[in-house]
Design a protein around this motif. Structure first.
Motif, PDB file in Angstrom:
ATOM      1  N   LEU A 123       0.791  -1.173   0.088  1.00 51.40           N
ATOM      2  CA  LEU A 123       0.128  -0.153  -0.075  1.00 51.40           C
ATOM      3  C   LEU A 123       0.789   1.334  -0.071  1.00 51.40           C
ATOM      4  O   LEU A 123       0.434   2.322  -0.716  1.00 51.40           O
ATOM      5  N   ASN A 124       1.979   1.214   0.832  1.00 52.97           N
ATOM      6  CA  ASN A 124       2.860   2.414   0.792  1.00 52.97           C
ATOM      7  C   ASN A 124       3.198   2.672  -0.546  1.00 52.97           C
ATOM      8  O   ASN A 124       3.533   4.159  -0.849  1.00 52.97           O
ATOM      9  N   ALA A 125       3.641   1.816  -1.447  1.00 56.25           N
ATOM     10  CA  ALA A 125       4.144   2.353  -2.846  1.00 56.25           C
ATOM     11  C   ALA A 125       3.036   2.422  -3.841  1.00 56.25           C
ATOM     12  O   ALA A 125       3.117   3.319  -4.526  1.00 56.25           O
ATOM     13  N   PHE A 126       1.854   1.780  -3.660  1.00 56.82           N
ATOM     14  CA  PHE A 126       0.697   2.045  -4.445  1.00 56.82           C
ATOM     15  C   PHE A 126       0.247   3.444  -4.021  1.00 56.82           C
ATOM     16  O   PHE A 126      -0.066   4.281  -5.143  1.00 56.82           O
ATOM     17  N   GLN A 127       0.157   3.984  -3.024  1.00 60.38           N
ATOM     18  CA  GLN A 127      -0.224   5.454  -2.513  1.00 60.38           C
ATOM     19  C   GLN A 127       0.591   6.362  -3.517  1.00 60.38           C
ATOM     20  O   GLN A 127       0.035   7.547  -3.517  1.00 60.38           O
ATOM     21  N   ILE A 128       1.781   6.205  -3.635  1.00 59.75           N
ATOM     22  CA  ILE A 128       2.463   7.076  -4.314  1.00 59.75           C
ATOM     23  C   ILE A 128       2.256   7.468  -5.820  1.00 59.75           C
ATOM     24  O   ILE A 128       2.399   8.333  -6.217  1.00 59.75           O
ATOM     25  N   ILE A 129       1.701   6.274  -6.502  1.00 61.60           N
ATOM     26  CA  ILE A 129       1.281   6.474  -7.984  1.00 61.60           C
ATOM     27  C   ILE A 129      -0.203   6.492  -8.157  1.00 61.60           C
ATOM     28  O   ILE A 129      -0.702   6.855  -9.221  1.00 61.60           O
TER      29      ILE A 129
END
Length: 159
Positions: A123-129
């Motif tokens: 989720l931490n990576a997903f919310q960047i893009i």
């Protein structure tokens, strides 16, 4: 009357391109793959890349993902870093509000078990893009930044 023959030989000109000292040829463009992408809030503790379990990825704040076949390639993708960019909302391609400009580098630490090919971002990576849309699915492009070393991959030391 005597005939004179003139023999014309083709002239071959060889052109060479010399390399200027200290310069190298540009790297080839990366191969971009398009894949269905989702997110998870899993800690990626027990994964295909960490057969005996590891809390390193979660504790270090490393941006991680699981990737499906054929990209997982029986574990050779473990430890590879890929650059991911959101393309569109998977269920609502006309909705351009889901994607956020930019991209994110993630380390492959697991195998995505969804319908291949798939990419499962933490989720931490997903919310960047991308924003958390209703379905949780986006379509994204990715390319490899650095290759993996296989299932026995050891995360880099914290420093």
């Amino acid at each position: 009357m005597a005939s004179k023959w003139i023999l014309l030989l083709p002239v071959v000109v060889l052109l060479t391109v010399s390399q200027v000292e200290g310069q190298t040829a540009p790297a080839p463009a990366p191969v971009v793959n398009t894949v269905n992408t989702t997110f998870t809030e899993s800690d990626f503790v027990f994964t295909k890349c960490f057969p005996f379990g590891s809390t390193f990825a979660n504790e270090s704040g490393m941006l991680v993902a699981g990737i499906g076949e054929p990209y997982f390639n029986n574990g050779t993708a473990c430890g590879s870093v890929i650059n991911v960019q959101c393309v569109t909302d998977a269920d609502h391609p006309w909705d351009n509000s889901t994607c956020i400009a930019g991209s994110v580098n993630v380390t492959i630490v697991d195998k995505c078990e969804d319908k291949p090919p798939c990419l499962n971002l933490h989720l931490n990576a997903f919310q960047i893009i991308a924003t958390r849309n209703i379905s949780g699915f986006i379509v994204s492009d990715f390319f490899e930044v650095s290759p993996g070393t296989g299932i026995d991959w050891t995360p880099p030391a914290q420093g």
